[in-house]
Design an enzyme around this catalytic site. Structure first.
Site, PDB file in Angstrom:
ATOM      1  N   ASP A  94      27.840  68.587 -58.581  1.00 47.85           N
ATOM      2  CA  ASP A  94      26.573  69.167 -59.191  1.00 47.85           C
ATOM      3  C   ASP A  94      25.458  68.540 -58.720  1.00 47.85           C
ATOM      4  OD1 ASP A  94      26.330  71.678 -61.389  1.00 47.85           O
ATOM      5  OD2 ASP A  94      24.877  70.370 -61.433  1.00 47.85           O
ATOM      6  N   ASP A 144      23.051  66.675 -54.308  1.00 46.01           N
ATOM      7  CA  ASP A 144      22.319  67.857 -53.960  1.00 46.01           C
ATOM      8  C   ASP A 144      22.989  68.409 -52.493  1.00 46.01           C
ATOM      9  OD1 ASP A 144      20.520  69.665 -53.111  1.00 46.01           O
ATOM     10  OD2 ASP A 144      18.681  68.412 -52.792  1.00 46.01           O
ATOM     11  N   TYR A 188      18.594  87.232 -51.853  1.00 44.20           N
ATOM     12  CA  TYR A 188      19.992  87.014 -52.525  1.00 44.20           C
ATOM     13  C   TYR A 188      21.036  87.745 -52.191  1.00 44.20           C
ATOM     14  CZ  TYR A 188      23.291  86.149 -56.618  1.00 44.20           C
ATOM     15  OH  TYR A 188      24.278  85.844 -57.191  1.00 44.20           O
ATOM     16  N   LYS A 232      24.822  86.979 -50.355  1.00 41.47           N
ATOM     17  CA  LYS A 232      26.057  87.252 -50.902  1.00 41.47           C
ATOM     18  C   LYS A 232      26.889  88.381 -50.196  1.00 41.47           C
ATOM     19  CE  LYS A 232      25.382  84.572 -54.282  1.00 41.47           C
ATOM     20  NZ  LYS A 232      26.689  83.403 -54.422  1.00 41.47           N
ATOM     21  N   THR A 265      24.034  83.068 -68.574  1.00 36.87           N
ATOM     22  CA  THR A 265      24.218  81.374 -68.294  1.00 36.87           C
ATOM     23  C   THR A 265      22.657  81.063 -68.350  1.00 36.87           C
ATOM     24  OG1 THR A 265      23.919  81.997 -65.939  1.00 36.87           O
ATOM     25  CG2 THR A 265      25.818  81.710 -66.846  1.00 36.87           C
TER      26      THR A 265
END
Length: 262
Positions: A43, A69, A160, A164, A195
């Site tokens: 992460d 990163d 986005y 995907k 989230t």
């Protein structure tokens, strides 16, 4: 131990999860560790990574943390070098990292490339680089985080959605390519999930609706929890799904059955 315990067990397996220090990734890291896996947490958030590692260790799990990163090519390469040097075998590769990207058509070269890099290049590059480790496993499973946006159109998240959709097609092709070797590849397509990342998208204006408004579009009448995504990831990581490959599993409360998208 029951039959259910056996098929969902990850004892002795090594699972690498990207974006594993918050949200769905963290929930999966915790669950995989509970089920016996050694979890490799990757992460960009230093403090959150340390906190995730500490939480898993406090619960008696096996874990290591890497602050990286992944959108930085040099950092990505160095991270993969460390993983390859430290692990001859990877049993579960869960490529979860991703960003929402720009809203609608409000993208430029930089924002479009940044979204494509993190959402498409990173999971494909990691799969390619760690294929020797996956081939050394007796039960390799590759899991990608796609999205309902990769299945149905989402006018507010054009870039986005494109990424995907690309992830889904890459997954299907990888599944076909590697099936003769017994390596499985599948994707989870989350719907709206509560989230920190989702809430940040509200605050930035990328998504201009509230959790309540999104929940109103879901046939089950609510958004998901990160833990609900983690249980599906566990299914795909474990022997419970040993005859499942090339599949996208929508975990969306019924949205892709025909309800309105985000």
């Amino acid at each position: 131990m029951t039959v259910t315990d056996e098929v969902f067990a990850l004892d002795g397996r090594r699972a690498l999860i990207t974006a594993a220090a918050s949200g769905m990734g963290r929930a999966a890291a915790r669950l995989f560790a509970v089920r016996g896996a050694h979890v490799i947490v990757a992460d960009v958030d230093d403090a959150a990574t340390a906190d995730t590692v500490q939480e898993i260790e406090d619960a008696g799990g096996s874990v290591e943390g890497h602050v990286v990163d992944l959108g930085d090519q040099r950092a990505l390469d160095a991270f993969l070098d460390r993983v390859q040097a430290g692990h001859q075998v990877i049993d579960v590769l869960y490529s979860h990292v991703g960003i929402a990207g720009p809203r609608g058509l409000d993208f430029d070269d930089a924002s479009w490339r940044a979204t494509m890099t993190l959402n498409v290049w990173v999971p494909t590059a990691i799969t390619q680089r760690l294929l020797p480790q996956l081939r050394s496993s007796q039960a390799a499973s590759i899991i990608f985080t796609a999205s309902t946006a990769g299945i149905i159109g989402v006018p507010t998240l054009l870039t986005y959605a494109a990424t995907k959709g690309a992830v889904i097609q890459f997954m299907k092709s990888v599944a076909l390519l590697l099936a003769p070797e017994g390596i499985r590849a599948n994707a989870i397509a989350p719907g709206g999930t509560d989230t920190a990342g989702m809430r940040a998208s509200f605050e930035s204006g990328v998504i201009d609706r509230s959790l309540a408004a999104i929940a109103a579009t879901v046939p089950l009448g609510r958004v998901a929890t990160p833990e609900e995504m983690a249980t599906v990831a566990l299914f795909l990581a474990s022997d419970a799904s040993r005859y499942v490959t090339g599949t996208v599993i929508p975990v969306d409360g019924g949205v892709t059955a025909g309800a309105r998208a985000l």
